[in-house]
Design an enzyme around this catalytic site. Structure first.
Site, mmCIF file in Angstrom:
data_model
loop_
_atom_site.group_PDB
_atom_site.id
_atom_site.type_symbol
_atom_site.label_atom_id
_atom_site.label_comp_id
_atom_site.label_asym_id
_atom_site.label_seq_id
_atom_site.Cartn_x
_atom_site.Cartn_y
_atom_site.Cartn_z
ATOM 1 N N SER A 65 -12.497 13.074 -72.741
ATOM 2 C CA SER A 65 -11.421 12.208 -72.245
ATOM 3 C C SER A 65 -10.200 13.019 -71.828
ATOM 4 C CB SER A 65 -11.005 11.208 -73.324
ATOM 5 O OG SER A 65 -12.101 10.434 -73.739
HETATM 6 N N1 SAH Z 1 -14.663 12.052 -77.740
HETATM 7 C C1 SAH Z 1 -15.494 12.846 -76.883
HETATM 8 C C2 SAH Z 1 -15.793 12.139 -75.601
HETATM 9 C C3 SAH Z 1 -17.128 11.589 -75.674
HETATM 10 S S1 SAH Z 1 -17.717 10.700 -74.268
HETATM 11 C C4 SAH Z 1 -14.841 14.180 -76.592
HETATM 12 O O1 SAH Z 1 -13.726 14.408 -77.046
HETATM 13 O O2 SAH Z 1 -15.480 15.013 -75.959
HETATM 14 C C5 SAH Z 1 -18.637 9.497 -75.117
HETATM 15 C C6 SAH Z 1 -19.759 10.005 -75.975
HETATM 16 O O3 SAH Z 1 -20.388 8.878 -76.562
HETATM 17 C C7 SAH Z 1 -20.850 10.758 -75.209
HETATM 18 O O4 SAH Z 1 -21.045 11.994 -75.789
HETATM 19 C C8 SAH Z 1 -22.081 9.866 -75.374
HETATM 20 O O5 SAH Z 1 -23.286 10.586 -75.483
HETATM 21 C C9 SAH Z 1 -21.760 9.148 -76.667
HETATM 22 N N2 SAH Z 1 -22.479 7.893 -76.861
HETATM 23 C C10 SAH Z 1 -22.824 6.948 -75.960
HETATM 24 N N3 SAH Z 1 -23.463 5.933 -76.557
HETATM 25 C C11 SAH Z 1 -23.536 6.242 -77.882
HETATM 26 C C12 SAH Z 1 -24.088 5.584 -79.029
HETATM 27 N N4 SAH Z 1 -24.691 4.406 -78.948
HETATM 28 N N5 SAH Z 1 -23.967 6.203 -80.217
HETATM 29 C C13 SAH Z 1 -23.338 7.406 -80.346
HETATM 30 N N6 SAH Z 1 -22.809 8.065 -79.310
HETATM 31 C C14 SAH Z 1 -22.903 7.493 -78.086
#
Ligand code: SAH
Length: 212
Positions: A65
């Site tokens: 993000s």
């Molecule tokens: N906070 C993270 C941004 C992550 S983007 C950072 O600082 O880099 C959102 C993340 O959620 C992705 O890695 C994606 O794989 C994960 N995601 C999507 N659906 C999910 C689920 N059902 N359970 C766990 N993670 C999930």
């Protein structure tokens, strides 16, 4: 100027221009954003842009993000140093590190094994010991360690997942992007019976993938 002091300068400018100037005042959040080396959490080819005012790719079709959104979501939870937090969507592990700078214990769940493993490696290398990792579907939370003081969800479901609300303490807070085409950050507060929802700002997140 060497590389590290260049990154430190970039980090100071990020905190001043993108975060403090836009109204984030929680000192704990500002200090954490000043400390965590964001450039180590992005793909190497994107390192020069690590402190810019935008989300960046982290592989597997996912993104880290924008710094302001990380700060905004963290500040919205009004975290205290003795609290236990659940994060859904470890991704790069950057937001995880910000949380670990502020609270006592962080539990983080990621669906994509490669992303979780890479985040674990970076966070271990940086010396974080109070982060607990799980690979799996975060829509179900992590019931074994519930209840949590706060939950931060970094991917968007169509509606607030009830299992997550149920894993909050009474009075606990959850920040979560909700919506399909158009999304809003929603601040959920758990009540004795049910919960309150406060809509905050419009955002764009990757979808929370449902596997069950
Ligand atoms: N906070 C993270 C941004 C992550 S983007 C950072 O600082 O880099 C959102 C993340 O959620 C992705 O890695 C994606 O794989 C994960 N995601 C999507 N659906 C999910 C689920 N059902 N359970 C766990 N993670 C999930």
């Amino acid at each position: 100027m060497n590389e590290e002091s260049g990154y430190l300068k970039a980090r100071r400018e990020m905190v001043e221009n993108q975060i403090r100037r836009r109204g984030i005042t929680d000192e704990k959040v500002l200090q954490a954003m000043l400390k965590v080396p964001r450039h180590l959490f992005v793909l190497e080819s994107w390192r020069e842009l690590a402190y810019s005012d935008e989300p960046l790719p982290i592989g597997e079709g996912q993104t880290i993000s924008q710094p302001y959104i990380v700060a905004y979501m963290t500040a919205a939870l009004n975290l205290q140093s003795d609290e236990k937090v659940l994060e859904i969507g470890t991704g790069s592990g950057y937001q995880t590190a910000i949380l670990a700078e502020i609270v006592a214990e962080v539990y983080t769940v990621e669906l994509i094994p490669e992303l979780s493993r890479r985040a674990q490696a970076v966070l271990q290398e940086l010396g974080y010991t109070k982060i607990h990792f799980r690979i799996g579907d975060g829509t179900l939370g992590w019931p074994e360690y519930a209840p949590y003081d706060a939950i931060l969800v970094a991917a968007a479901p169509a509606s607030v997942p009830v299992p997550l609300v149920e894993q909050l303490k009474v009075g606990g807070r959850m920040i979560i992007p909700v919506g399909v085409d158009f999304q809003e950050l929603v601040l959920v507060t758990r009540k004795k019976k049910g919960w309150d929802e406060k809509r905050l700002i419009g955002v764009r997140f990757v979808p929370l993938i449902t596997v069950h």
